[in-house]
Design a protein around this motif. Structure first.
Motif, short mmCIF file in Angstrom:
data_model
loop_
_atom_site.label_atom_id
_atom_site.label_comp_id
_atom_site.label_asym_id
_atom_site.label_seq_id
_atom_site.Cartn_x
_atom_site.Cartn_y
_atom_site.Cartn_z
N TYR A 96 -6.55 10.19 3.01
CA TYR A 96 -5.30 10.65 3.62
C TYR A 96 -4.11 10.12 2.83
CZ TYR A 96 -1.37 10.69 6.90
OH TYR A 96 -0.14 10.87 7.47
N LEU A 97 -4.14 8.82 2.51
CA LEU A 97 -3.01 8.23 1.79
C LEU A 97 -2.86 8.83 0.40
CD1 LEU A 97 -3.32 4.51 2.94
CD2 LEU A 97 -1.61 6.21 3.63
N SER A 98 -3.99 9.22 -0.20
CA SER A 98 -3.91 9.79 -1.55
C SER A 98 -3.19 11.13 -1.54
CB SER A 98 -5.32 9.95 -2.14
OG SER A 98 -5.91 11.11 -1.61
N SER A 99 -3.10 11.76 -0.35
CA SER A 99 -2.41 13.06 -0.30
C SER A 99 -0.90 12.88 -0.17
CB SER A 99 -2.94 13.89 0.87
OG SER A 99 -2.37 13.44 2.07
N LYS A 100 -0.50 11.65 0.14
CA LYS A 100 0.93 11.37 0.15
C LYS A 100 1.32 10.95 -1.28
CE LYS A 100 1.48 11.01 4.82
NZ LYS A 100 2.64 11.24 5.63
N ASN A 101 2.56 11.13 -1.62
CA ASN A 101 3.05 10.72 -2.94
C ASN A 101 2.16 11.20 -4.09
OD1 ASN A 101 4.69 9.13 -1.24
ND2 ASN A 101 3.18 7.47 -1.38
N VAL A 102 1.87 12.47 -4.11
CA VAL A 102 1.04 12.98 -5.20
C VAL A 102 1.93 13.35 -6.37
CG1 VAL A 102 -0.68 14.70 -5.81
CG2 VAL A 102 -0.43 13.99 -3.44
N GLU A 103 1.49 12.92 -7.56
CA GLU A 103 2.20 13.42 -8.75
C GLU A 103 1.64 14.80 -9.04
OE1 GLU A 103 1.52 10.68 -11.98
OE2 GLU A 103 1.19 9.12 -10.47
N LEU A 104 2.53 15.69 -9.43
CA LEU A 104 2.08 17.07 -9.61
C LEU A 104 1.11 17.20 -10.78
CD1 LEU A 104 5.21 19.12 -8.67
CD2 LEU A 104 2.97 19.16 -7.58
N VAL A 105 1.17 16.26 -11.72
CA VAL A 105 0.32 16.37 -12.92
C VAL A 105 -1.16 16.17 -12.58
CG1 VAL A 105 0.34 15.74 -15.35
CG2 VAL A 105 2.22 14.98 -13.85
N LYS A 106 -1.39 15.14 -11.75
CA LYS A 106 -2.78 14.77 -11.47
C LYS A 106 -3.16 15.28 -10.10
CE LYS A 106 -3.87 10.37 -13.67
NZ LYS A 106 -4.12 8.99 -13.25
N GLN A 107 -3.52 16.52 -9.99
CA GLN A 107 -3.83 17.03 -8.66
C GLN A 107 -5.32 17.20 -8.44
OE1 GLN A 107 -2.18 20.38 -6.87
NE2 GLN A 107 -0.44 19.26 -6.06
N GLY A 108 -5.75 16.88 -7.23
CA GLY A 108 -7.11 17.19 -6.82
C GLY A 108 -8.15 16.25 -7.39
N MET A 109 -9.39 16.60 -7.12
CA MET A 109 -10.52 15.78 -7.53
C MET A 109 -11.12 16.38 -8.79
SD MET A 109 -13.84 14.97 -5.21
CE MET A 109 -13.07 14.10 -3.87
N GLU A 110 -11.48 15.50 -9.71
CA GLU A 110 -12.11 16.02 -10.93
C GLU A 110 -13.61 16.20 -10.68
OE1 GLU A 110 -10.97 13.28 -13.98
OE2 GLU A 110 -8.87 13.64 -13.51
N ASN A 111 -14.17 17.25 -11.25
CA ASN A 111 -15.60 17.53 -11.13
C ASN A 111 -16.14 17.42 -9.70
OD1 ASN A 111 -16.39 18.17 -13.70
ND2 ASN A 111 -16.46 16.01 -14.31
N PRO A 112 -15.52 18.15 -8.76
CA PRO A 112 -15.94 17.97 -7.36
C PRO A 112 -17.42 18.31 -7.13
CG PRO A 112 -14.50 19.87 -7.57
CD PRO A 112 -14.47 19.16 -8.89
#
Lengths: 249, 183, 480
Positions: free
Chosen positions: B25-41
């Motif tokens: 949940y906290l990771s969805s706050k203050n997201v930099e637009l460059v690094k979005q989402g999970m890699e290799n989900p």
């Protein structure tokens, strides 16, 4: 309509079964279980002195209590036992001791009984008498009553299972089926089943029936009712998809 | 006691789950637009599933052999106790109980000896739960009409053990109880 | 799309459900207060409350999932408005009959009405048949509803498409939307357990009308009872999940979820596991063959694989380091998922046979199922209610309001559940109106449970008040 027919069948089945299962609950069979059998000294047909302890250490024992002058249940009981034993599961895992509870019986009387039954050379069977019958029959909970008018003992057909350690594991009272004999043989071999059913309570739709020959539960009629909802759902799905098939094109 | 470790295990697992959800949940706050989402989900999902599967399989293979049905199966009991449960009492006897004239007796069993309870019910479903002198539930079985359940147990500590009904059986269910002595 | 008609009936559903929910929570709190010795009720009054609380809760959260699925299903297929109204009428009539049998007739055999307890009359003689009739009304109404929804889905998708079987292969031509897949899997499971209830009631009726000539087998009846009871309690959670699959990404301003091969496989497996997991209710019945007991443990264990590996992980992926428009409904979905997972952990521990020996029928059982209901499924449905009530209007809660509601539900919920878990681990039995001296440890825990449940109730009341305003507005809007 369907439901009514269904109910009628259910009720009819129930009535049929209720009338067929009047077998009284025998509480005598549940007594003395896991108590040690009295180690009576025995005289066997070969005139050798032995004891229960020696015999049961070879193999678990089935002990049948009879008297040779019996005009009642003893003969049919032994004949039935002989026949059932041939077809019972693991029948080689036990020995049979036929013991007279009548002080008048001598080992000669027992030998002629063995001959009549054609069992005198069968190593699985031992015919024996003892001089301490009272403590023995007390230790297994057997109580014959002398009827002086008939000059006979009033008694039940009585078969006791004794495991290698000398404990009574199960008893059968009355002339019983091969299936019951198999249960007795399993019990003296310490094959544990965590449950059993009370006699006379076999409901029509029981889910499982324990089969002592395999030691496994076989499916009963009741299991169909547990499977029924899934089957009906599949049928309903097929019906619904047939009548509501998406129109192609 | 088994229950304490169960509670501890649960609290640890629940805390881990809470921390994970909180972290996500906290990771969805203050997201930099460059690094979005999970890699290799997909790969991560695969590993997550595999680990979960292995953990559950180990847990299953360790716990299943400890099931009560297999306990003391190849031993001869030192004592048999017949139990007929009925609304709202337990009838216990060393002899078989006649359902038409049920009568019981005070029960005493040897410490460290194997005891077999043959439990059935004369009316509705009941529970047969044994509590040790410290009021902890140590073992149980159900009492079902028409069937006999054979419950085997070795009591190591002497004392008074209590039996409570754990299957709801009607208005006096909470008062349905009995006891026996381990010597 | 969603018509005015369907909005109105959904609004009626929501108001009905929340009203019944408040009453049922109050019954629950009364039970805990009685156990805590704060109030004094007769055991009969306690068990009447218990029976009513159990079946009403199961009923309302089941229909809450169903009516949400019905509403959202209209985005894909046409659903029958008549059947929706019929289901509402059957539900209300069924609940009123149930309450008649319990509150007036004093029927108190528990919501699982384990055979042969309902035959041992300890209440008004008419209460048993009325209870069963109530059950028939509910089951028939819900069965018609389920089958009608399945029929509507099958009008658009073929049977293999509804189960997403074409996704097992690479590059499927048609995509089955996740919402259709999950709804179908769940509706099929529900149909099965409702039919199990029909069989159960038929067998009971056969014995009732045969006047003793036909006697049922207790083991079969217990299996059927939990086939129905466990499965429906489990399936209503999956209805909630269907709603999450449809709405979570939408509310969060994210692209819609897609059905992939692993999603398809996971949900097909879920159907099998859900329908076989109920065996874990019979662990302590040694009469059930060991094979089935082990099936029960394995099914309960592995049911968590598709749930955790697909649904929970998908929510993680959707949220992890992703810009989300957090508001009350998607927060409720997110927290509800956490509650579902934690309740699931408690369930897996209890579904282990060697643990079940010391947990079966203790308060551990209500502990875990209240976790994934009160802190899981209920939150899913509340999220849907809020989303629905704000479809045409502004959002109801500011950041502060959201925080207040969530704090009340979380603090109340966690405290209330902890009281259950601790008591369960302390061997306190469930379904005891009062605790004997040996189990006195349960008394303060019960009072603590009641206190925290009251905090939860306050949260629900505030929410109810605001949501009803939205719903009443929809009801009073012109029909065309």
């Amino acid at each position: 309509m369907f439901k009514n027919t269904f109910l009628t069948i259910l009720i009819a089945g129930g009535c049929f079964l209720a009338s067929g299962q009047e077998a009284p609950l025998s509480t005598g069979e549940e007594g003395n279980i896991y108590q040690k059998i009295y180690n009576a000294p025995l005289v066997t047909s070969t005139k050798q002195a032995t004891s229960f302890e020696k015999l049961r250490k070879e193999k678990p024992l089935l002990l049948g209590l009879i008297f040779t002058r019996c005009s009642g249940v003893c003969n049919p009981f032994l004949l039935q036992l002989k026949e059932n034993l041939q077809f019972a599961a693991n029948n080689n895992s036990v020995n049979v001791v036929v013991l007279s509870f009548d002080p008048r019986d001598s080992i000669t009387d027992m030998n002629s009984l063995a001959q009549r039954l054609d069992l005198e050379n069968d190593l699985q069977w031992t015919f024996a008498v003892t001089d301490s019958i009272l403590p023995l029959i007390q230790s297994v909970g057997f109580s014959p009553v002398w009827d002086s008018a008939k000059q006979q003992y009033d008694h039940d057909a009585f078969l006791v299972g004794i495991n290698k350690d000398g404990y009574i594991t199960k008893k059968l009272i009355g002339v019983r089926s091969a299936n019951d004999l198999s249960l007795l043989i399993s019990s003296v071999n310490n094959i544990f089943s965590p449950t059993y059913r009370l006699p006379g309570t076999n409901a029509l739709f029981s889910c499982f029936n324990y089969d002592p020959t395999t030691g496994k539960n076989t499916p009963g009629l009741g299991l169909l009712f547990i499977a029924l909802p899934a089957v009906v759902t599949v049928l309903l799905l097929i019906l619904l998809s047939y009548f509501n098939a998406p129109k192609v094109g | 006691m088994q229950q304490n470790s169960i509670l501890l295990l649960f609290l640890i697992l629940a805390a881990l789950a809470t921390i994970t959800f909180l972290y996500i949940y906290l990771s969805s706050k203050n997201v930099e637009l460059v690094k979005q989402g999970m890699e290799n989900p997909l790969k991560k999902r695969f590993w997550f599933l595999l680990i979960l599967f292995v953990v559950l399989s180990i847990f299953a293979s360790v716990t299943i052999p400890k099931s009560p049905y297999y306990l003391f199966a190849d031993e001869t009991p030192a004592k048999v106790v017949h139990v007929s449960a009925m609304q709202f009492a337990f009838i216990m006897s060393e002899n078989a109980i006649d359902p038409k004239r049920p009568s019981g007796q005070a029960i005493e069993v040897p410490a460290n000896g194997l005891v077999e309870f043959r439990v059935t019910s004369l009316d509705v479903n009941h529970g047969f739960a044994i509590y040790n002198p410290e009021e902890r539930l140590i073992t149980q079985t159900q009492a079902m009409p028409g069937y006999v359940n054979r419950l085997r147990y070795k009591f190591s500590e002497p004392g008074t053990y209590k039996i409570f009904c754990l299957e709801y059986c009607g208005m006096a269910h909470q008062g349905m109880r009995a006891s026996f002595i381990v010597k | 799309m969603e018509s005015i008609k369907s909005k109105k009936i959904t609004a009626v559903w929501i108001i009905t459900i929340l009203t019944l929910f408040v009453v049922s929570i109050v019954l629950g709190i009364l039970m805990r207060l009685n156990q805590g010795g704060v109030i004094e009720q007769t055991p009969v009054a306690f068990y009447v409350n218990m029976t009513t609380h159990g079946l009403t809760m199961i009923g309302i959260w089941f229909v809450a999932g169903m009516m949400a699925v019905n509403f959202l299903l209209q985005r894909y297929v046409k659903t029958s408005h008549t059947v929706n109204i019929l289901a509402l009428v059957f539900t209300v009539v069924g609940v009123l009959m149930l309450w008649t049998s319990t509150f007036i007739g004093k029927f108190h055999a528990g919501w699982t009405f384990l055979y042969p307890l309902p035959f041992k009359i300890m209440w008004a003689k008419w209460a048993t048949p009325v209870f069963y009739l109530a059950l028939v009304v509910l089951v028939v109404g819900w069965l018609i509803w389920c089958l009608s929804l399945i029929a509507q889905i099958l009008k658009k998708y073929s049977i293999s498409q509804t189960f997403a079987w074409q996704h097992f292969k690479k590059n499927p031509k048609v995509e089955t939307p996740p919402f259709i897949l999950i709804s179908m899997i769940t509706l099929v499971g529900i149909t099965t357990c409702l039919i199990a209830a029909v069989v159960l009631v038929a067998l009971t009726a056969a014995e009732y009308f045969s006047k003793g000539a036909f006697v049922n087998d207790a083991l079969l009846m217990k299996n059927l009872t939990y086939f129905f009871g466990h499965t429906i309690a489990n399936e209503m959670l999956y209805l909630g999940l269907a709603v999450i699959y449809e709405l979570f990404s939408e509310i969060s301003g994210r692209p819609k979820w897609k059905t992939t091969w692993y999603v398809a496989i996971a949900w097909n497996f879920t159907l099998v596991f859900i329908l076989t997991a109920f065996f874990h209710h019979l662990y302590m019945d040694f009469v059930q063959p060991e094979g089935l007991q082990i099936v029960g443990q394995l099914a309960s264990y592995f049911a968590s694989l598709p749930a955790a590996g697909v649904t929970v992980f998908s929510i993680f992926i959707a949220v992890y380091r992703t810009k989300i428009n957090w508001s009350l409904p998607n927060l409720l979905f997110f927290i509800g998922t956490a509650g579902w997972v934690i309740g699931g952990l408690g369930a897996v521990i209890d579904a282990t046979i060697s643990n079940n020996v010391v947990l079966h029928n203790t308060l551990w059982v209500p502990a875990h199922f209240h976790t994934y209901n009160a802190m899981g499924n209920v939150l899913f449905s509340l999220g849907f209610f809020y989303w629905f009530a704000t479809l045409d209007t502004e959002k109801i809660y500011s950041g502060k309001g959201t925080k207040l509601i969530l704090s009340l539900l979380l603090i109340g919920g966690i405290g209330f559940l902890l009281a259950f878990y601790i008591a369960g681990a302390d061997s306190i039995p469930r379904r005891y109106s009062n605790y004997p001296p040996e189990l006195a440890a349960g008394i303060p825990l019960a009072t603590m449970g009641a206190a925290f449940a009251t905090i939860y109730l306050i949260g629900i009341l505030i929410f109810f008040f605001n949501i009803s305003k939205g719903c009443l507005k929809i009801l009073s809007s012109p029909s065309s």
